[in-house]
Scaffold this motif. Structure first.
Motif, PDB file in Angstrom:
ATOM      1  N   ASN A 127       0.828  -1.207   0.000  1.00  0.00           N
ATOM      2  CA  ASN A 127       0.000   0.000   0.000  1.00  0.00           C
ATOM      3  C   ASN A 127       0.862   1.257   0.000  1.00  0.00           C
ATOM      4  O   ASN A 127       0.591   2.218  -0.735  1.00  0.00           O
ATOM      5  CB  ASN A 127      -0.913   0.008   1.231  1.00  0.00           C
ATOM      6  N   CYS A 128       1.887   1.258   0.851  1.00  0.00           N
ATOM      7  CA  CYS A 128       2.742   2.442   0.976  1.00  0.00           C
ATOM      8  C   CYS A 128       3.527   2.712  -0.302  1.00  0.00           C
ATOM      9  O   CYS A 128       3.668   3.869  -0.725  1.00  0.00           O
ATOM     10  CB  CYS A 128       3.704   2.265   2.154  1.00  0.00           C
ATOM     11  N   GLU A 129       4.035   1.655  -0.920  1.00  0.00           N
ATOM     12  CA  GLU A 129       4.802   1.845  -2.150  1.00  0.00           C
ATOM     13  C   GLU A 129       3.891   2.304  -3.288  1.00  0.00           C
ATOM     14  O   GLU A 129       4.284   3.112  -4.130  1.00  0.00           O
ATOM     15  CB  GLU A 129       5.522   0.550  -2.525  1.00  0.00           C
ATOM     16  N   TYR A 130       2.675   1.775  -3.304  1.00  0.00           N
ATOM     17  CA  TYR A 130       1.696   2.195  -4.304  1.00  0.00           C
ATOM     18  C   TYR A 130       1.398   3.685  -4.154  1.00  0.00           C
ATOM     19  O   TYR A 130       1.411   4.438  -5.142  1.00  0.00           O
ATOM     20  CB  TYR A 130       0.429   1.360  -4.128  1.00  0.00           C
ATOM     21  N   CYS A 131       1.148   4.118  -2.919  1.00  0.00           N
ATOM     22  CA  CYS A 131       0.855   5.534  -2.672  1.00  0.00           C
ATOM     23  C   CYS A 131       2.051   6.407  -3.031  1.00  0.00           C
ATOM     24  O   CYS A 131       1.899   7.491  -3.603  1.00  0.00           O
ATOM     25  CB  CYS A 131       0.466   5.755  -1.215  1.00  0.00           C
ATOM     26  N   GLY A 132       3.250   5.947  -2.664  1.00  0.00           N
ATOM     27  CA  GLY A 132       4.444   6.713  -2.987  1.00  0.00           C
ATOM     28  C   GLY A 132       4.634   6.863  -4.483  1.00  0.00           C
ATOM     29  O   GLY A 132       4.987   7.940  -4.978  1.00  0.00           O
ATOM     30  N   TYR A 133       4.383   5.784  -5.219  1.00  0.00           N
ATOM     31  CA  TYR A 133       4.513   5.837  -6.675  1.00  0.00           C
ATOM     32  C   TYR A 133       3.448   6.739  -7.287  1.00  0.00           C
ATOM     33  O   TYR A 133       3.754   7.612  -8.110  1.00  0.00           O
ATOM     34  CB  TYR A 133       4.407   4.436  -7.265  1.00  0.00           C
ATOM     35  N   ALA A 134       2.198   6.537  -6.894  1.00  0.00           N
ATOM     36  CA  ALA A 134       1.091   7.300  -7.483  1.00  0.00           C
ATOM     37  C   ALA A 134       1.250   8.796  -7.231  1.00  0.00           C
ATOM     38  O   ALA A 134       1.163   9.614  -8.159  1.00  0.00           O
ATOM     39  CB  ALA A 134      -0.240   6.809  -6.922  1.00  0.00           C
ATOM     40  N   ASN A 135       1.499   9.179  -5.986  1.00  0.00           N
ATOM     41  CA  ASN A 135       1.642  10.604  -5.672  1.00  0.00           C
ATOM     42  C   ASN A 135       2.923  11.174  -6.269  1.00  0.00           C
ATOM     43  O   ASN A 135       2.965  12.351  -6.645  1.00  0.00           O
ATOM     44  CB  ASN A 135       1.614  10.807  -4.160  1.00  0.00           C
ATOM     45  N   GLY A 136       3.962  10.351  -6.361  1.00  0.00           N
ATOM     46  CA  GLY A 136       5.190  10.809  -6.998  1.00  0.00           C
ATOM     47  C   GLY A 136       4.994  11.103  -8.475  1.00  0.00           C
ATOM     48  O   GLY A 136       5.479  12.113  -9.000  1.00  0.00           O
ATOM     49  N   VAL A 137       4.268  10.215  -9.159  1.00  0.00           N
ATOM     50  CA  VAL A 137       3.976  10.422 -10.582  1.00  0.00           C
ATOM     51  C   VAL A 137       3.161  11.693 -10.781  1.00  0.00           C
ATOM     52  O   VAL A 137       3.445  12.509 -11.676  1.00  0.00           O
ATOM     53  CB  VAL A 137       3.220   9.209 -11.173  1.00  0.00           C
ATOM     54  N   LEU A 138       2.149  11.883  -9.946  1.00  0.00           N
ATOM     55  CA  LEU A 138       1.301  13.069 -10.076  1.00  0.00           C
ATOM     56  C   LEU A 138       2.083  14.349  -9.799  1.00  0.00           C
ATOM     57  O   LEU A 138       1.897  15.363 -10.477  1.00  0.00           O
ATOM     58  CB  LEU A 138       0.105  12.955  -9.134  1.00  0.00           C
ATOM     59  N   ALA A 139       2.966  14.310  -8.785  1.00  0.00           N
ATOM     60  CA  ALA A 139       3.779  15.490  -8.478  1.00  0.00           C
ATOM     61  C   ALA A 139       4.750  15.789  -9.618  1.00  0.00           C
ATOM     62  O   ALA A 139       4.954  16.951  -9.991  1.00  0.00           O
ATOM     63  CB  ALA A 139       4.545  15.266  -7.177  1.00  0.00           C
ATOM     64  N   CYS A 140       5.339  14.744 -10.175  1.00  0.00           N
ATOM     65  CA  CYS A 140       6.251  14.915 -11.305  1.00  0.00           C
ATOM     66  C   CYS A 140       5.507  15.473 -12.516  1.00  0.00           C
ATOM     67  O   CYS A 140       5.993  16.381 -13.202  1.00  0.00           O
ATOM     68  CB  CYS A 140       6.899  13.577 -11.642  1.00  0.00           C
ATOM     69  N   ALA A 141       4.319  14.938 -12.768  1.00  0.00           N
ATOM     70  CA  ALA A 141       3.508  15.422 -13.895  1.00  0.00           C
ATOM     71  C   ALA A 141       3.105  16.882 -13.698  1.00  0.00           C
ATOM     72  O   ALA A 141       3.070  17.666 -14.659  1.00  0.00           O
ATOM     73  CB  ALA A 141       2.267  14.555 -14.055  1.00  0.00           C
ATOM     74  N   THR A 142       2.815  17.251 -12.441  1.00  0.00           N
ATOM     75  CA  THR A 142       2.470  18.647 -12.152  1.00  0.00           C
ATOM     76  C   THR A 142       3.634  19.575 -12.473  1.00  0.00           C
ATOM     77  O   THR A 142       3.436  20.654 -13.040  1.00  0.00           O
ATOM     78  CB  THR A 142       2.081  18.803 -10.670  1.00  0.00           C
ATOM     79  N   GLU A 143       4.847  19.152 -12.124  1.00  0.00           N
ATOM     80  CA  GLU A 143       6.021  19.984 -12.419  1.00  0.00           C
ATOM     81  C   GLU A 143       6.278  20.069 -13.915  1.00  0.00           C
ATOM     82  O   GLU A 143       6.627  21.134 -14.443  1.00  0.00           O
ATOM     83  CB  GLU A 143       7.249  19.429 -11.692  1.00  0.00           C
TER      84      GLU A 143
END
Length: 208
Positions: A127-143
């Motif tokens: 669960n934690c790795e999934y959340c880290g990946y998902a939010n990381g992708v979204l943050a990267c896409a935002t930048e």
């Protein structure tokens, strides 16, 4: 541009860096260190963590039925997130060199390091790795989107926004037609601060 707003946005950036420094102090408080991209807990800390692991059967038994029922839904979100990761990576690889925009470093946003926590069972780690990946992708896409917006339409909004991305402070004020026409080519290429920030801040450690 509005000097007062620019000043406040700059203070926000400084505050974010201060928060990161405070988080780094937690290494000592919780008995771990990050060295050469590897996370190491003390032997005592790992032993303590293992005593706090919740067995998978107990984890499932204590979960509400409706939460278990929605598990396939949340897991299915990995498909569009992974596609976004792929498309945004291809997009900036192809377009940013042409636009003269510095590429966003994916590793600065996606950190998969929670699996090293011995007090999590395998389901919690997933669960934690999934959340880290998902939010990381979204943050990267935002930048990536923010840098794109600076190139194509660096104009602030007139309507109130809930939050502002990292490049917003460089944008022209809404309705400032004269400066927009006079300085658009300068602003759409003003990414010098990114190189300066990367030179000052150590790169985020890679997860192992």
């Amino acid at each position: 541009m509005n000097d007062s707003l620019d000043s406040m946005l700059e203070k926000m950036r400084v505050l974010e860096k201060d928060i990161l420094r405070e988080l780094q102090k937690k290494e000592q408080e919780f008995f771990y260190e990050v060295r050469q991209g590897k996370i190491r807990f003390t032997t005592e800390a790992r032993a303590r963590h293992k005593l706090l692991v919740k067995r998978f059967t107990a984890y499932i038994r204590e979960s509400r039925f409706m939460i278990l029922l929605t598990t396939p839904v949340i897991l299915s979100c990995i498909l569009p997130i992974a596609l976004m990761d792929l498309f945004m990576s291809v997009y900036q690889a192809v377009c940013f060199p042409i636009y003269g925009i510095p590429k966003v470093k994916r590793a600065d946003y996606i950190q998969l390091d929670r699996r090293h926590l011995a007090y999590l069972n395998w389901a919690e780690k997933l669960n934690c790795e999934y959340c880290g990946y998902a939010n990381g992708v979204l943050a990267c896409a935002t930048e990536i989107a923010a840098r794109t917006e600076q190139y194509w339409c660096p104009i602030k909004h007139a309507l109130r926004m809930k939050s502002m991305h990292s490049r917003y402070r460089h944008f022209f004020d809404y309705g400032d037609a004269e400066h927009y026409r006079q300085q658009i080519e300068t602003v759409r290429r003003s990414f010098e601060d990114i190189d300066q920030d990367e030179a000052k801040v150590p790169a985020a450690p890679a997860s192992t």
